[in-house]
Scaffold this motif. Sequence first.
Motif, short mmCIF file in Angstrom:
data_model
loop_
_atom_site.label_atom_id
_atom_site.label_comp_id
_atom_site.label_asym_id
_atom_site.label_seq_id
_atom_site.Cartn_x
_atom_site.Cartn_y
_atom_site.Cartn_z
N LYS A 62 0.84 -1.18 0.00
CA LYS A 62 0.00 0.00 0.00
C LYS A 62 0.88 1.24 0.00
O LYS A 62 2.01 1.21 0.45
N LYS A 63 0.32 2.32 -0.50
CA LYS A 63 1.06 3.58 -0.45
C LYS A 63 1.10 4.05 1.00
O LYS A 63 0.20 3.76 1.80
N SER A 64 2.13 4.77 1.34
CA SER A 64 2.28 5.20 2.73
C SER A 64 1.19 6.17 3.15
O SER A 64 0.89 6.30 4.34
N GLU A 65 0.55 6.85 2.19
CA GLU A 65 -0.54 7.76 2.53
C GLU A 65 -1.80 7.00 2.94
O GLU A 65 -2.62 7.51 3.69
N GLU A 66 -1.96 5.77 2.40
CA GLU A 66 -3.15 4.98 2.71
C GLU A 66 -3.13 4.44 4.13
O GLU A 66 -4.16 4.28 4.76
N VAL A 67 -1.96 4.13 4.64
CA VAL A 67 -1.84 3.50 5.95
C VAL A 67 -1.55 4.59 6.99
O VAL A 67 -0.45 5.13 7.07
N THR A 68 -2.59 4.88 7.76
CA THR A 68 -2.42 5.85 8.84
C THR A 68 -2.91 5.22 10.13
O THR A 68 -3.63 4.21 10.11
N LEU A 69 -2.56 5.81 11.22
CA LEU A 69 -2.97 5.29 12.52
C LEU A 69 -4.49 5.36 12.68
O LEU A 69 -5.12 4.44 13.22
N GLU A 70 -5.09 6.41 12.18
CA GLU A 70 -6.54 6.57 12.30
C GLU A 70 -7.28 5.51 11.49
O GLU A 70 -8.28 4.94 11.96
N ASN A 71 -6.81 5.23 10.26
CA ASN A 71 -7.45 4.20 9.43
C ASN A 71 -7.35 2.83 10.08
O ASN A 71 -8.33 2.06 10.10
N GLU A 72 -6.19 2.49 10.60
CA GLU A 72 -6.03 1.20 11.25
C GLU A 72 -6.87 1.09 12.52
O GLU A 72 -7.41 0.04 12.83
#
Length: 100
Positions: A62-72
């Motif tokens: 995944k792109k680094s913009e897709e993986v955030t702490l809030e999304n996880e």
Amino acid sequence: MSFSAKVNYFFKQKSVKYGIPFLLCIVGGSFGLQEFAKLRYQFSKTKQVTPEDMKKYGVTMKKSEEVTLENEFEKIQTINIDEWENKRGPRPWEEIDLAK
């Protein structure tokens, strides 16, 4: 007192008899460990893994913009942790039964 008697007296002292070999071991060990550490870092084969390399092996990143702490955190909140079943894995001496 002769010179040889003075040398014998000097080498029979506890500080010389035990102290000098101890200090030589400490200082020599430091230089020895330095050489081993240098070899460790000199011959370590680490390199960065690029997304192109991962695609070659069939792994999608995944792109680094897709993986955030809030999304996880949002994904974890949707998981039901109250109802789960503990499943025991097979031991090395047991036959693997995939039908279970």
